[in-house]
Design a protein around this motif. Structure first.
Motif, PDB file in Angstrom:
ATOM      1  N   THR A   1       4.698  35.827  -9.479  1.00  0.00           N
ATOM      2  CA  THR A   1       3.351  36.254  -9.862  1.00  0.00           C
ATOM      3  C   THR A   1       3.033  35.811 -11.283  1.00  0.00           C
ATOM      4  N   GLN A   2       3.956  36.026 -12.197  1.00  0.00           N
ATOM      5  CA  GLN A   2       3.701  35.688 -13.602  1.00  0.00           C
ATOM      6  C   GLN A   2       3.598  34.190 -13.842  1.00  0.00           C
TER       7      GLN A   2
ATOM      8  N   GLU B   1       1.062  44.985 -17.697  1.00  0.00           N
ATOM      9  CA  GLU B   1       2.018  43.879 -17.568  1.00  0.00           C
ATOM     10  C   GLU B   1       3.353  44.254 -18.216  1.00  0.00           C
TER      11      GLU B   1
ATOM     12  N   ASP C   1       9.349  38.663  -7.062  1.00  0.00           N
ATOM     13  CA  ASP C   1       7.914  38.945  -7.024  1.00  0.00           C
ATOM     14  C   ASP C   1       7.313  38.821  -8.412  1.00  0.00           C
ATOM     15  N   TYR C   2       7.972  39.394  -9.408  1.00  0.00           N
ATOM     16  CA  TYR C   2       7.470  39.363 -10.773  1.00  0.00           C
ATOM     17  C   TYR C   2       7.371  37.927 -11.289  1.00  0.00           C
TER      18      TYR C   2
ATOM     19  N   TRP D   1       5.136  46.878 -16.085  1.00  0.00           N
ATOM     20  CA  TRP D   1       5.665  46.233 -14.884  1.00  0.00           C
ATOM     21  C   TRP D   1       6.958  45.486 -15.227  1.00  0.00           C
ATOM     22  N   ALA D   2       6.936  44.749 -16.337  1.00  0.00           N
ATOM     23  CA  ALA D   2       8.134  44.018 -16.776  1.00  0.00           C
ATOM     24  C   ALA D   2       9.289  44.982 -17.054  1.00  0.00           C
TER      25      ALA D   2
ATOM     26  N   SER E   1       3.184  51.790 -14.864  1.00  0.00           N
ATOM     27  CA  SER E   1       2.448  50.765 -14.119  1.00  0.00           C
ATOM     28  C   SER E   1       1.718  51.377 -12.926  1.00  0.00           C
TER      29      SER E   1
ATOM     30  N   VAL F   1      10.701  46.276 -13.705  1.00  0.00           N
ATOM     31  CA  VAL F   1      11.468  45.277 -12.956  1.00  0.00           C
ATOM     32  C   VAL F   1      12.781  44.929 -13.645  1.00  0.00           C
TER      33      VAL F   1
END
Length: 140
Positions: free
Chosen positions: A28-29, A55, A24-25, A58-59, A93, A62
């Motif tokens: 999306t990125q 961001e 997903d990451y 989130w990184a 996040s 993940v």
């Protein structure tokens, strides 16, 4: 100490679970057109409006969770720290996602809210498990 079978089961599950978040990451990125086509305009706008600290959090959430899963399989005591850092990333996040962000048009379904809760539950359980395995001497 012999590696208990449950470590391989939990570690394998953790890698597979986190592979979903990593996918997903990355999609999306990299702004994969096919992946983003599954999102509503409101979802895309929400992601585009995210500040850099969101961001980054989130990184961290993940990638440290994926690292924790791999470290678990490598029997490293650093797995617990990786899961702990991931949890911090998830919390930060979430502060943006559920507290600060403009959520116009982003009405979450019960299934989406349940999945978000499941992310927290699984991550906390992985963190607790890694700490327990470290205390038992399974992770070195």
């Amino acid at each position: 100490m012999k590696t208990p079978v449950h470590l391989w089961i939990v570690g394998g599950f953790a890698v597979l679970w986190n592979a979903g978040g990593a996918y997903d990451y990355v999609m999306t990125q990299t702004q994969s057109a096919a992946y983003l086509a599954m999102m509503s305009d409101a979802q895309k706008a929400f992601l585009d409006a995210g500040p850099i600290w969101f961001e980054a959090a989130w990184a961290v959430g993940v990638w440290f969770s994926m690292l924790g899963a791999l470290l678990l399989l490598l029997r490293s005591r650093l797995a617990a720290a990786a899961f702990g850092l991931s949890l911090i990333g998830l919390i930060v996040s979430s502060v943006y996602s559920f507290g600060i962000a403009d959520r116009s048009g982003l009405d979450l379904t019960p299934a989406q809210l349940g999945f978000t809760a499941a992310i927290y539950v699984v991550l906390v359980l992985l963190w607790i498990y890694a700490r327990k395995m470290t205390r038992r001497g399974v992770l070195r």
